[in-house]
Design a protein around this motif. Sequence first.
Motif, mmCIF file in Angstrom:
data_model
loop_
_atom_site.group_PDB
_atom_site.id
_atom_site.type_symbol
_atom_site.label_atom_id
_atom_site.label_comp_id
_atom_site.label_asym_id
_atom_site.label_seq_id
_atom_site.Cartn_x
_atom_site.Cartn_y
_atom_site.Cartn_z
ATOM 1 N N ASP A 152 0.839 -1.196 0.000
ATOM 2 C CA ASP A 152 0.000 0.000 0.000
ATOM 3 C C ASP A 152 0.874 1.246 0.000
ATOM 4 O OD1 ASP A 152 -2.005 -1.811 0.270
ATOM 5 O OD2 ASP A 152 -2.437 -1.374 2.382
ATOM 6 N N GLU B 62 -13.710 5.487 -7.117
ATOM 7 C CA GLU B 62 -12.625 5.907 -6.205
ATOM 8 C C GLU B 62 -12.802 7.362 -5.783
ATOM 9 O OE1 GLU B 62 -10.758 3.609 -4.914
ATOM 10 O OE2 GLU B 62 -11.653 2.142 -6.278
ATOM 11 N N GLU C 218 -8.555 1.879 -4.064
ATOM 12 C CA GLU C 218 -8.045 0.648 -4.685
ATOM 13 C C GLU C 218 -7.416 0.965 -6.037
ATOM 14 O OE1 GLU C 218 -8.241 -2.309 -3.227
ATOM 15 O OE2 GLU C 218 -9.444 -1.535 -1.555
ATOM 16 N N SER C 219 -6.394 0.192 -6.400
ATOM 17 C CA SER C 219 -5.775 0.363 -7.726
ATOM 18 C C SER C 219 -6.641 -0.219 -8.839
ATOM 19 C CB SER C 219 -4.425 -0.346 -7.770
ATOM 20 O OG SER C 219 -3.592 0.111 -6.758
ATOM 21 N N HIS D 159 -2.522 0.862 -13.190
ATOM 22 C CA HIS D 159 -1.466 1.787 -12.763
ATOM 23 C C HIS D 159 -1.935 3.232 -12.729
ATOM 24 C CE1 HIS D 159 -0.293 2.536 -17.218
ATOM 25 N NE2 HIS D 159 -1.303 1.702 -17.237
ATOM 26 N N ALA E 201 -4.191 4.014 -9.748
ATOM 27 C CA ALA E 201 -3.409 4.088 -8.503
ATOM 28 C C ALA E 201 -2.705 5.440 -8.402
ATOM 29 C CB ALA E 201 -2.388 2.949 -8.471
ATOM 30 N N ILE F 89 -3.525 4.081 -0.846
ATOM 31 C CA ILE F 89 -3.780 3.438 -2.135
ATOM 32 C C ILE F 89 -3.361 1.982 -1.983
ATOM 33 C CG2 ILE F 89 -3.468 3.599 -4.637
ATOM 34 C CD1 ILE F 89 -4.126 6.331 -3.266
ATOM 35 N N ILE G 85 -0.302 -1.235 -4.905
ATOM 36 C CA ILE G 85 0.320 -0.264 -5.817
ATOM 37 C C ILE G 85 1.356 -0.881 -6.755
ATOM 38 C CG2 ILE G 85 -0.049 1.813 -4.430
ATOM 39 C CD1 ILE G 85 3.026 1.329 -3.643
#
Length: 431
Positions: free
Chosen positions: A3, A355, A384-385, A389, A392, A408, A411
């Motif tokens: 994280d 998100e 959350e990712s 990418h 995130a 986050i 990652i």
Amino acid sequence: MSDLVIKPSRGLGGEITLPGDKSISHRAVLFSAIAEGDTAINGFLNGEDTRNTAKAVQAMGIAVEGLGTERLVVRGKGLDGLTEPSDVLDLGNSGTGMRLMAGLLAGQRFFSVLSGDQYLRKRPMARIVEPLRRMGAIIDGRSQAKLAPLSIRGGALKPIEYDSPVASAQVKSALLLAGLYASGATSVQEPSKSRDHTERLFRFFGLDVKEEGTTVTVRGRQRLRSPGPLDIPADLSSAAFFIVAASIVPASDVIIKNVGVNPTRTGVIDVLLQMGADITLDNQREQAGEPVADIRVRFRKLKGVRINGSLIPRAIDEIPILAVAASYASGKTVIKDAAELRVKESDRISTMAAELRKMGVNVSELPDGMEIMGRDMLDGAVCESNGDHRIAMSMAVAGLAASGDTVIRDIGWIDTSFPGFERILRQAAYS
Ligand code: S3P
């Protein structure tokens, strides 16, 4: 699964140097492999996506030295120098890797199989399979070849004139690569212009490429010749996280060095300028056929805008971070004509909406975009990712100007496109 904890920043500052452009890195390796002679590539993106493309090229008998660093030497063997790979080519998370590779493999007189991770195996492949089949390649795959794994038996191809229903540089590039193995001229027309790195790099390797409006044409059997050193600029898509971060965190003033500012990619800068951002491009120059500049960004309060039409392909990968900018802007931002976002590394319309809502933003999803009501400050949250990418990194930037901490989760995905993101962010935002 690790994280990232983001604390509010009191302002970003200093000079920032970022990794190389992802789109150009994929192309640099692929084109060097089928060029005659050795090509030295500097500023190669040492991320998972581009490393997978380089490994796939190695699996077809091409020596690539320096893999795992930013300086590669690719020992090209010419148009017909690739050999049949002995195993499945795994492109990991990368749509660009898989689609461009499919175009290249369509022209090879051997059998190959392309696969990738659980996310890539859900992404649409019919957009390249259908035109490549029309050119004569034998392609199969899951769900009537709509999904990877894909198997390809290539060979001498027929040229086509393809009217693409989507503005996609991946589709255009796959067909232009296949077009090098066709008996005649292949042309691709698209509804609005997508990034033109393939066209520019083909020319850098000595090929004749014609462009008329949004149609690109290439003659088959042209030989690529290794150019001098191929210096790849920093990735504007990576810079975008810092451009937005500096725009939303009061007291910020940063310079991002040596960034690619190809006009087919600069939609993010155009949108932010319309939102009132303070961005200047200095020291503009050209490198490997691509425009490059240093980008200075200072904090300035943003206002909501409308983002649609031909701006969308020019900012396609930056819509998530622009949604963060919109969340901190005064008034409403409307994003339309961006249905392609639903088939990226994640469904970026629904993942960004979900998100941002966790951070207290009022977002409504549209079939082809979203509406965002800006706020002065967002609430720190656990985000959350979603295996993506750019989601995130966007949420990490959102956390810099939020109240309290933002976490986050998962990652690791960031390494697909931006190794060193956390280190560079910490240095710019907290020192
Ligand atoms: C890319 C093209 C874009 C972009 C992707 C990289 C490329 O996709 O989203 O990250 O390097 O060709 P499409 O143009 O296919 O939408």
